[in-house]
Write a protein that holds these residues in place. Sequence first.
Motif, PDB file in Angstrom:
ATOM      1  N   ALA A  18       0.864  -1.276   0.061  1.00 36.77           N
ATOM      2  CA  ALA A  18      -0.151   0.096   0.105  1.00 36.77           C
ATOM      3  C   ALA A  18       0.888   1.021  -0.036  1.00 36.77           C
ATOM      4  CB  ALA A  18      -0.855  -0.047   1.223  1.00 36.77           C
ATOM      5  N   ASP A  19       1.985   1.466  -0.770  1.00 42.83           N
ATOM      6  CA  ASP A  19       2.575   2.234  -1.049  1.00 42.83           C
ATOM      7  C   ASP A  19       3.639   2.868   0.147  1.00 42.83           C
ATOM      8  OD1 ASP A  19       1.760   2.967  -3.598  1.00 42.83           O
ATOM      9  OD2 ASP A  19       0.138   4.051  -3.014  1.00 42.83           O
ATOM     10  N   ARG A  20       3.744   1.746   1.189  1.00 41.02           N
ATOM     11  CA  ARG A  20       4.707   1.842   2.439  1.00 41.02           C
ATOM     12  C   ARG A  20       5.809   1.061   1.761  1.00 41.02           C
ATOM     13  NH1 ARG A  20       2.600   4.274   7.565  1.00 41.02           N
ATOM     14  NH2 ARG A  20       5.139   4.722   7.555  1.00 41.02           N
ATOM     15  N   SER A  21       7.128   1.699   2.102  1.00 39.53           N
ATOM     16  CA  SER A  21       8.307   0.628   1.875  1.00 39.53           C
ATOM     17  C   SER A  21       8.838  -0.045   3.027  1.00 39.53           C
ATOM     18  CB  SER A  21       9.174   1.728   1.252  1.00 39.53           C
ATOM     19  OG  SER A  21       9.032   2.072   0.142  1.00 39.53           O
ATOM     20  N   TYR A  22       9.118  -1.488   2.995  1.00 37.25           N
ATOM     21  CA  TYR A  22       9.653  -2.132   4.127  1.00 37.25           C
ATOM     22  C   TYR A  22      11.049  -2.799   3.616  1.00 37.25           C
ATOM     23  CZ  TYR A  22       5.032  -1.450   5.908  1.00 37.25           C
ATOM     24  OH  TYR A  22       3.742  -0.957   6.161  1.00 37.25           O
ATOM     25  N   LEU A  23      11.885  -3.331   4.715  1.00 37.61           N
ATOM     26  CA  LEU A  23      12.958  -3.959   4.585  1.00 37.61           C
ATOM     27  C   LEU A  23      12.990  -5.048   5.726  1.00 37.61           C
ATOM     28  CD1 LEU A  23      15.615  -4.379   3.001  1.00 37.61           C
ATOM     29  CD2 LEU A  23      16.695  -2.916   4.749  1.00 37.61           C
ATOM     30  N   ALA A  24      12.877  -6.232   5.096  1.00 38.12           N
ATOM     31  CA  ALA A  24      12.934  -7.285   6.360  1.00 38.12           C
ATOM     32  C   ALA A  24      14.294  -7.979   6.314  1.00 38.12           C
ATOM     33  CB  ALA A  24      11.976  -8.576   5.731  1.00 38.12           C
ATOM     34  N   VAL A  25      14.780  -8.351   7.505  1.00 40.19           N
ATOM     35  CA  VAL A  25      16.206  -8.898   7.843  1.00 40.19           C
ATOM     36  C   VAL A  25      16.171 -10.178   8.421  1.00 40.19           C
ATOM     37  CG1 VAL A  25      18.556  -8.252   8.485  1.00 40.19           C
ATOM     38  CG2 VAL A  25      17.197  -6.680   7.582  1.00 40.19           C
ATOM     39  N   ALA A  26      16.726 -11.219   7.742  1.00 43.65           N
ATOM     40  CA  ALA A  26      16.723 -12.362   8.471  1.00 43.65           C
ATOM     41  C   ALA A  26      17.884 -12.673   9.278  1.00 43.65           C
ATOM     42  CB  ALA A  26      16.644 -13.675   7.514  1.00 43.65           C
ATOM     43  N   VAL A  40      11.665  -6.561  10.811  1.00 48.45           N
ATOM     44  CA  VAL A  40      11.282  -5.756   9.741  1.00 48.45           C
ATOM     45  C   VAL A  40      11.177  -4.202   9.868  1.00 48.45           C
ATOM     46  CG1 VAL A  40       9.004  -5.432   8.256  1.00 48.45           C
ATOM     47  CG2 VAL A  40       9.499  -7.585   9.103  1.00 48.45           C
ATOM     48  N   TYR A  41      11.677  -3.527   8.976  1.00 48.15           N
ATOM     49  CA  TYR A  41      11.982  -2.189   8.994  1.00 48.15           C
ATOM     50  C   TYR A  41      11.125  -1.551   8.183  1.00 48.15           C
ATOM     51  CZ  TYR A  41      16.317  -3.434  11.470  1.00 48.15           C
ATOM     52  OH  TYR A  41      17.199  -3.869  12.393  1.00 48.15           O
ATOM     53  N   ARG A  42      10.413  -0.136   8.629  1.00 47.23           N
ATOM     54  CA  ARG A  42       9.744   0.539   7.663  1.00 47.23           C
ATOM     55  C   ARG A  42      10.228   1.988   7.218  1.00 47.23           C
ATOM     56  NH1 ARG A  42       3.744   1.224   9.538  1.00 47.23           N
ATOM     57  NH2 ARG A  42       4.677   2.584  11.112  1.00 47.23           N
ATOM     58  N   TRP A  43      10.191   2.214   6.163  1.00 48.59           N
ATOM     59  CA  TRP A  43      10.763   3.693   5.581  1.00 48.59           C
ATOM     60  C   TRP A  43       9.890   4.768   6.208  1.00 48.59           C
ATOM     61  CZ3 TRP A  43      15.247   5.420   3.926  1.00 48.59           C
ATOM     62  CH2 TRP A  43      15.243   6.569   3.274  1.00 48.59           C
ATOM     63  N   PHE A  48      15.431   4.108   7.265  1.00 51.78           N
ATOM     64  CA  PHE A  48      14.160   2.710   7.912  1.00 51.78           C
ATOM     65  C   PHE A  48      14.603   2.543   9.534  1.00 51.78           C
ATOM     66  CE2 PHE A  48      15.298   1.249   3.710  1.00 51.78           C
ATOM     67  CZ  PHE A  48      13.942   0.768   3.095  1.00 51.78           C
ATOM     68  N   THR A  49      13.289   2.534   9.924  1.00 55.67           N
ATOM     69  CA  THR A  49      13.177   2.202  11.576  1.00 55.67           C
ATOM     70  C   THR A  49      12.759   1.092  11.687  1.00 55.67           C
ATOM     71  OG1 THR A  49      10.983   3.455  11.538  1.00 55.67           O
ATOM     72  CG2 THR A  49      13.076   4.823  12.002  1.00 55.67           C
ATOM     73  N   GLY A  95      -3.258  -5.961   7.514  1.00 52.25           N
ATOM     74  CA  GLY A  95      -3.427  -4.403   7.451  1.00 52.25           C
ATOM     75  C   GLY A  95      -2.915  -3.660   8.425  1.00 52.25           C
ATOM     76  N   THR A  96      -2.100  -4.091   9.416  1.00 52.91           N
ATOM     77  CA  THR A  96      -1.692  -3.455  10.419  1.00 52.91           C
ATOM     78  C   THR A  96      -0.080  -4.136  10.562  1.00 52.91           C
ATOM     79  OG1 THR A  96      -3.633  -2.999  11.647  1.00 52.91           O
ATOM     80  CG2 THR A  96      -1.579  -2.766  12.720  1.00 52.91           C
ATOM     81  N   VAL A  97      -0.007  -5.240  10.881  1.00 56.07           N
ATOM     82  CA  VAL A  97       1.292  -5.932  11.126  1.00 56.07           C
ATOM     83  C   VAL A  97       1.318  -7.514  10.507  1.00 56.07           C
ATOM     84  CG1 VAL A  97       1.739  -4.748  13.313  1.00 56.07           C
ATOM     85  CG2 VAL A  97       0.575  -7.248  13.021  1.00 56.07           C
ATOM     86  N   PHE A  98       2.672  -8.151  10.387  1.00 54.71           N
ATOM     87  CA  PHE A  98       2.373  -9.493   9.886  1.00 54.71           C
ATOM     88  C   PHE A  98       2.071 -10.546  11.035  1.00 54.71           C
ATOM     89  CE2 PHE A  98       5.192  -7.596   6.699  1.00 54.71           C
ATOM     90  CZ  PHE A  98       4.602  -8.209   5.524  1.00 54.71           C
ATOM     91  N   ALA A  99       1.060 -11.479  10.784  1.00 50.12           N
ATOM     92  CA  ALA A  99       0.496 -12.131  11.940  1.00 50.12           C
ATOM     93  C   ALA A  99       0.899 -13.633  11.248  1.00 50.12           C
ATOM     94  CB  ALA A  99      -0.970 -11.965  12.295  1.00 50.12           C
ATOM     95  N   GLY A 100       1.237 -14.461  12.313  1.00 48.81           N
ATOM     96  CA  GLY A 100       1.532 -15.831  12.014  1.00 48.81           C
ATOM     97  C   GLY A 100       0.525 -16.609  11.493  1.00 48.81           C
TER      98      GLY A 100
END
Length: 175
Positions: A18-26, A40-43, A48-49, A95-100
């Motif tokens: 939805a036009d928001r940028s993210y960076l996931a780090v394993a 998971v970081y959000r721009w 990124f925070t 819609g808000t976070v990643f849920a299992g």
Amino acid sequence: FQSLATQGAADCEFFTIADRSYLAVANSRSDDTYDARSSVYRWNGTAFTEFLSIATHGALDCEFFTIGGDSFLAFANSRNDVTYSGDLRIYQWNGTVFAGLQSLPAQGASGGKFFTAGGAAFLAVANSGNETTSDADSRLYRWDGKSFVAHQFVPTQGIAGWESFTVGDDSYLAA
């Protein structure tokens, strides 16, 4: 430009929702344990925070994918502090976070790859092996509309990951 504190970062994945940028780090390990939280970081417009922290165990890969209008993020957990047991954990954006959503069993999971073929959606899990052998069959899972179900075993030996591609009308999966 920016440094992010990690714990044995093994992979990262950039994506947008939805036009928001993210960076996931394993993250693969923290000090003397494989129980390292991945992030998971959000721009925020300038940097990124950290947005979300997810419990992982020796995570070696992360994979973002979409099916229809739904977004998913998977982490390949290679091991815990004792054995090379692990899983590929799938999280769904609510819609808000990643849920299992689901945990797929693995033997030293080293990677996951989402792909489509013949109109169906698949997730391939790369198994690198266990404490005594790298002879570990990997698995393909097919999306049934609600979850991933076992589709096929693929004989592999200690693979690190998958790559999918098409040539003309033919679909391929390389280990």
